[in-house]
Design a protein around this motif. Structure first.
Motif, mmCIF file in Angstrom:
data_model
loop_
_atom_site.group_PDB
_atom_site.id
_atom_site.type_symbol
_atom_site.label_atom_id
_atom_site.label_comp_id
_atom_site.label_asym_id
_atom_site.label_seq_id
_atom_site.Cartn_x
_atom_site.Cartn_y
_atom_site.Cartn_z
ATOM 1 N N LEU A 1 0.828 -1.206 0.000
ATOM 2 C CA LEU A 1 0.000 0.000 0.000
ATOM 3 C C LEU A 1 0.866 1.261 0.000
ATOM 4 O O LEU A 1 0.565 2.229 -0.707
ATOM 5 N N CYS A 2 1.938 1.247 0.792
ATOM 6 C CA CYS A 2 2.847 2.404 0.835
ATOM 7 C C CYS A 2 3.488 2.638 -0.529
ATOM 8 O O CYS A 2 3.624 3.780 -0.972
ATOM 9 N N LEU A 3 3.870 1.546 -1.186
ATOM 10 C CA LEU A 3 4.457 1.676 -2.524
ATOM 11 C C LEU A 3 3.432 2.236 -3.503
ATOM 12 O O LEU A 3 3.746 3.121 -4.316
ATOM 13 N N GLU A 4 2.208 1.747 -3.433
ATOM 14 C CA GLU A 4 1.147 2.277 -4.299
ATOM 15 C C GLU A 4 0.926 3.762 -4.036
ATOM 16 O O GLU A 4 0.705 4.550 -4.969
ATOM 17 N N GLN A 5 0.993 4.159 -2.763
ATOM 18 C CA GLN A 5 0.783 5.560 -2.397
ATOM 19 C C GLN A 5 1.830 6.475 -3.033
ATOM 20 O O GLN A 5 1.503 7.537 -3.563
ATOM 21 N N ILE A 6 3.094 6.065 -2.984
ATOM 22 C CA ILE A 6 4.141 6.921 -3.547
ATOM 23 C C ILE A 6 4.039 6.960 -5.070
ATOM 24 O O ILE A 6 4.316 7.986 -5.697
ATOM 25 N N VAL B 1 1.288 11.244 2.548
ATOM 26 C CA VAL B 1 0.022 11.987 2.661
ATOM 27 C C VAL B 1 0.300 13.483 2.869
ATOM 28 O O VAL B 1 -0.400 14.336 2.309
ATOM 29 N N ASN B 2 1.297 13.818 3.665
ATOM 30 C CA ASN B 2 1.655 15.227 3.862
ATOM 31 C C ASN B 2 2.008 15.886 2.534
ATOM 32 O O ASN B 2 1.612 17.026 2.258
ATOM 33 N N CYS B 3 2.761 15.158 1.697
ATOM 34 C CA CYS B 3 3.125 15.691 0.372
ATOM 35 C C CYS B 3 1.869 15.901 -0.477
ATOM 36 O O CYS B 3 1.718 16.940 -1.140
ATOM 37 N N ALA B 4 0.978 14.898 -0.472
ATOM 38 C CA ALA B 4 -0.246 14.983 -1.271
ATOM 39 C C ALA B 4 -1.129 16.137 -0.806
ATOM 40 O O ALA B 4 -1.734 16.851 -1.623
ATOM 41 N N THR B 5 -1.196 16.345 0.504
ATOM 42 C CA THR B 5 -2.016 17.423 1.063
ATOM 43 C C THR B 5 -1.510 18.784 0.608
ATOM 44 O O THR B 5 -2.294 19.658 0.202
ATOM 45 N N PRO C 1 -5.069 16.875 -9.107
ATOM 46 C CA PRO C 1 -5.389 16.951 -7.676
ATOM 47 C C PRO C 1 -6.298 15.826 -7.194
ATOM 48 O O PRO C 1 -6.297 15.492 -6.012
ATOM 49 N N ASP C 2 -7.065 15.214 -8.106
ATOM 50 C CA ASP C 2 -7.928 14.102 -7.710
ATOM 51 C C ASP C 2 -7.097 12.897 -7.277
ATOM 52 O O ASP C 2 -7.493 12.163 -6.358
ATOM 53 N N LEU C 3 -5.970 12.691 -7.934
ATOM 54 C CA LEU C 3 -5.081 11.603 -7.534
ATOM 55 C C LEU C 3 -4.459 11.890 -6.163
ATOM 56 O O LEU C 3 -4.289 10.990 -5.342
ATOM 57 N N ALA C 4 -4.124 13.151 -5.932
ATOM 58 C CA ALA C 4 -3.597 13.530 -4.619
ATOM 59 C C ALA C 4 -4.641 13.282 -3.532
ATOM 60 O O ALA C 4 -4.319 12.816 -2.431
ATOM 61 N N ILE D 1 -4.672 10.747 -0.015
ATOM 62 C CA ILE D 1 -5.110 11.150 1.331
ATOM 63 C C ILE D 1 -6.186 10.212 1.856
ATOM 64 O O ILE D 1 -6.145 9.769 3.004
ATOM 65 N N GLU D 2 -7.137 9.871 0.994
ATOM 66 C CA GLU D 2 -8.253 9.021 1.426
ATOM 67 C C GLU D 2 -7.811 7.588 1.723
ATOM 68 O O GLU D 2 -8.373 6.934 2.594
ATOM 69 N N ARG D 3 -6.805 7.107 1.014
ATOM 70 C CA ARG D 3 -6.348 5.727 1.193
ATOM 71 C C ARG D 3 -5.494 5.549 2.454
ATOM 72 O O ARG D 3 -5.179 4.415 2.833
ATOM 73 N N ASP D 4 -5.141 6.641 3.098
ATOM 74 C CA ASP D 4 -4.286 6.539 4.285
ATOM 75 C C ASP D 4 -4.954 5.759 5.404
ATOM 76 O O ASP D 4 -4.273 5.131 6.229
ATOM 77 N N ASP D 5 -6.286 5.780 5.446
ATOM 78 C CA ASP D 5 -7.008 5.020 6.476
ATOM 79 C C ASP D 5 -6.713 3.524 6.378
ATOM 80 O O ASP D 5 -6.714 2.807 7.386
#
Length: 239
Positions: free
Chosen positions: A18-23, A110-114, A35-38, A42-46
């Motif tokens: 999941l972390c790899l997918e996030q980056i 997530v901080n970067c995406a925010t 911005p929708d991907l960003a 954020i939403e997937r962090d849960d």
């Protein structure tokens, strides 16, 4: 007990992937200026936070069970070399550290995406600046190495991880110096860019933490405070 450890292992793998997918999604969001991907990051962090809590409980229970069953497993009668590879207590302790690093890595992404989703940075800024493009590329590589090493249960990437981390740190430092007085950026724009640079650098640090923990899990060597990467690489190869 074996099934409990297998479940913990699978959970760690799922969290790492999941972390790899996030980056990778963050990289796409910035590359495509989407911005929708960003927002998706954020939403997937849960999902990562949920696995972190599960893994924390599993690790603690596994430690208690490993201690209680250590003699039954025959770990008190096995050669020390074999213990490094098979000791469930060692794995459970390492799982706590890896779990923590993965969760914090996810937070930095997530901080970067925010910051990126705020939309303050000039259009095309990351594409125009080669140093920022390289920075993103290196952190994706670093996280990918750490995740692959974890899933394959190998420490063979450690030397490469150290090299990529050094390059990433140098790029982040150079980016800060380049943009801190850039007239194209107002103070709010620079603040967001700086947070992204810092988040990328820290995500890379947590990837290295995972690589170092895998070395300890596989060899028993604590290499966190060794300063010579060549010495570290040679020692891990010899193990």
């Amino acid at each position: 007990m074996a099934s409990k450890f297998d479940y913990l292992r699978k959970n760690l793998y799922a969290m790492a992937e999941l972390c790899l997918e996030q980056i990778l999604i963050l990289d796409d969001a910035i590359e495509q200026e989407n911005p929708d991907l960003a927002k998706q990051v954020i939403e997937r962090d849960d999902l990562i936070d949920s696995l972190e809590k599960q893994n924390d409980n599993l690790s603690q229970n596994a430690i208690l069970e490993a201690v209680a069953n250590r003699n039954l497993l025959g770990m008190d009668q096995i050669d020390g070399e074999v213990v490094l590879k098979r000791d469930p207590l060692r794995f459970a302790l390492s799982s706590i550290r890896i779990n923590r690093s993965l969760e914090r890595m996810g937070d930095q992404i997530v901080n970067c995406a925010t910051c990126y989703r705020r939309g303050l940075l000039p259009k095309g800024f990351f594409r125009q600046e080669e140093i920022l493009d390289k920075m993103l590329s290196r952190v994706v590589t670093l996280v990918g190495m750490a995740v692959e090493s974890l899933v394959e249960e190998k420490n063979r990437f450690y030397g490469s991880v150290h090299t990529v981390e050094e390059e990433l740190n140098n790029l982040c430092h150079a980016a800060f110096l380049k943009f801190v007085l850039d007239p194209r950026l107002d103070k709010n724009q620079f603040a967001d860019l700086y947070r992204i640079i810092l988040g990328i650098e820290r995500a890379g640090d947590y990837a290295v933490n995972i690589a170092e923990e895998l070395v300890r899990l596989n060899t028993g060597m604590d290499i966190r405070h060794l300063s010579d990467p060549v010495q570290v690489t040679e020692k891990t190869k010899a193990s």
